[in-house]
Write a protein that holds these residues in place. Sequence first.
Motif: not given
Length: 254
Positions: A78-82, A138-140, A151-154, A156-162
Amino acid sequence: MMMVVTKKILLCWSLPIYHPYRTPNALVDEFDLFDNDVGHIVGEVAATHPNGGTGWSGDLMPFPWWIGTVGEAVSLIGYERNADRIPATFYAPVLRNMNRWQWAVTIVQFAADPRLTTRSTSWYVWELFAAHPMTHTLPAEGEFDPLYYVSGTNEDKSSYIWKGAVYNTTNHENVSVSISFEGVEAGRKAALTVLTNPGGDPFAYNDPHTGVNIVSKDTVFLSAGDGGAFEFQLPELSVAVLDTDYESACKKKK
Ligand SMILES: *[C@@H]1O[C@H](CO)[C@@H](O)[C@H](O)[C@H]1NC(C)=O
Ligand SMILES: *[C@@H]1O[C@H](CO)[C@@H](O)[C@H](O)[C@H]1NC(C)=O
């Protein structure tokens, strides 16, 4: 004491500080607490009491325990979403000397005897989430409960994270998860790391005196299927991270 304060930290210090010491259910209830709020620093957060429990001299848990750890994971998500308004979150307190202490629920226990050094159940969640930093969220879309996620991106690494956590499910069933990121096509690889408590007792904890670790950490490699979706199942009371930065996960696993 001297303190050097940068402009950025000054800005943070002007934010209200929030100290949630809660039951697991309360941490889950607070999942959306910051969705429409002003910025805060979560100065100290921990699951400290069992569901229904109250009072510092009452039924405080002796160590972080599995369902409390999963509750913390839900609040952390919840914190990371915000993250635009929650610039920092701290577990509190961090270290407990087993020979003499004033505060029971801490993330790492130690003593003069190094064999008593113990990573709590919560250590595994905080370590896993910290190892997969997002630069942008990223909007979920979709429902929350019993699965809570961000979910989001990094970049620097061009990666997607969930990142996800499953709390109580109907009839203790698994939850089926299907994740698609815009621009990710079939065949893209990802590493999925899942933390579970195979013993199944929600009150289980890592006791320094027995040295038993009740947390299981498993990493599997997935390939996106039709439409670029990563599909898998998560059991009740589990915490997971999916990261398309597959190569660094491979290196860590070796
Ligand atoms: C989830 O299950 C635990 C028992 O494992 C129970 O104490 C708790 O109240 C349940 N929470 C909710 C919101 O139903
Ligand atoms: C639940 O999911 C786990 C993987 O997370 C799997 O090992 C298990 O077989 C699944 N159980 C059922 C009943 O599908």
